[in-house]
Design a protein around this motif. Sequence first.
Motif, PDB file in Angstrom:
ATOM      1  N   VAL A   1      56.332  30.354  35.789  1.00 51.52           N
ATOM      2  CA  VAL A   1      56.678  31.061  34.558  1.00 51.52           C
ATOM      3  C   VAL A   1      55.491  30.982  33.591  1.00 51.52           C
ATOM      4  O   VAL A   1      54.924  29.916  33.363  1.00 51.52           O
ATOM      5  CB  VAL A   1      57.940  30.452  33.903  1.00 51.52           C
TER       6      VAL A   1
ATOM      7  N   ASN B   1      53.517  26.745  29.713  1.00 50.97           N
ATOM      8  CA  ASN B   1      53.766  26.063  30.977  1.00 50.97           C
ATOM      9  C   ASN B   1      52.468  25.510  31.557  1.00 50.97           C
ATOM     10  O   ASN B   1      52.134  25.727  32.727  1.00 50.97           O
ATOM     11  CB  ASN B   1      54.453  27.011  31.963  1.00 50.97           C
TER      12      ASN B   1
ATOM     13  N   ASP C   1      62.464  31.218  29.117  1.00 54.20           N
ATOM     14  CA  ASP C   1      61.185  30.522  29.229  1.00 54.20           C
ATOM     15  C   ASP C   1      60.957  29.574  28.055  1.00 54.20           C
ATOM     16  O   ASP C   1      59.827  29.250  27.718  1.00 54.20           O
ATOM     17  CB  ASP C   1      60.030  31.524  29.288  1.00 54.20           C
TER      18      ASP C   1
END
Length: 418
Positions: free
Chosen positions: A71, A61, A275
């Motif tokens: 996240v 991320n 994720d």
Amino acid sequence: MRKLTALFTLSLALSMQAQQHVMTVDVSKPTAKIQPEMYGIFFEDINFGADGGLYAELVKNRSFEFPQPFVGWVPFGNVTVQDANPCFDRNPHYVRVVNDGRLLRAGLDNEGYRGIGVKQGEEYRFSVYARTPDAKPMKLSIELVNSNAQNLLKKEIEVSGNNWQKLTVVLKSPFTDAHARLRIVLETQGTVDMDHISLFPVNTWKGRENGLRADLAQALYDLNPGVFRFPGGCIIEGNSLETRYQWKNSVGPVENRPLNENRWNYTFKHKAFPDYFQTLGLGYFEYFLLSEDLGAEPLPVISCGLSCQYESNEVVPMDELDPYIQDALDLIEFANGPVTSKWGKVRADMGHPEPFNLKMIGIGNEQWDKVYVERLEAFTKAIRAKYPNVKVVGSSGPSASGDKFDYLWPEMKRIGVD
């Protein structure tokens, strides 16, 4: 006893007959040539196959574009997500870090993909786009933290000016740890904005900065594949048409390629990966480069206007299919077009003015039924008309037998796919 004797006599006769038919194979003298395109490798972005796998980026991320923007990150101190006056228009989020003078300071930790794997003595290239609204220069501490929470390596970089700038520093790891973390600390009292925070091994495949893991790419090379199919199977379709893989989002500057949801994040209910997204840092350009490196024929696959037929089963109406067909034609131009063409210029600007010599293209993944056939036929006619030398790869469905296969096999012959 007579029966046993007869059985023995028959067995002996068959054995002697078998001995008379001896076949000798000389492997140094092949009798038939197998086309190299008959075997190869097929890449699927599943189980973190791209981000967190073949793609060598170690930060998860990195542009704060996940639906929950922290996240992968653990912020500490005064850290907020902003989008005013961004560095990249298609990745507008960035973090603002404020050091208000407390002992805690302010910054972020990144966990990587289930940990950041580093090796003692290996070098890692850290980069960040940063700016500061403060008049004085600001100092950032870039740190590698081991799994015992010890920050055994620190490097300082300076941020000055309120315009976005790319800053880079090379970190040489003093330890080996499969579960290290990256830590960024604002040392100076004041404010710094940061975006596209990245950490790559310096030793990537072919030494490319936006590169692949050297060990995994070498393993693929050692397979000596004749064909390389990419960027996946079911991710081409997506759980919905919105989340299908769109190749045009995966080319151009890597910092401005928009995030896409990976269709494998919730597909297996017993093994969810909330994720799991695609930064598209490993995109069609990088796949074409890898094909070239491997000496394999590239086989890109694109959406035919159907989402996954096992999931949402969204269908693009036939009278709205033209943009999807144009994507296929534009992809061929991207791969093979001259530098004076629109998409050939994009390829050239990315560092490859020579064409990739694309010879075939896949339309759809494991689609089936009439709804697929009529769309494939429209694609095939358009490709034949503009690029008659490019071969079209169709589908005989999700299995090698059964009603879907029996219906599709003669349809593929009727349409004339290659």
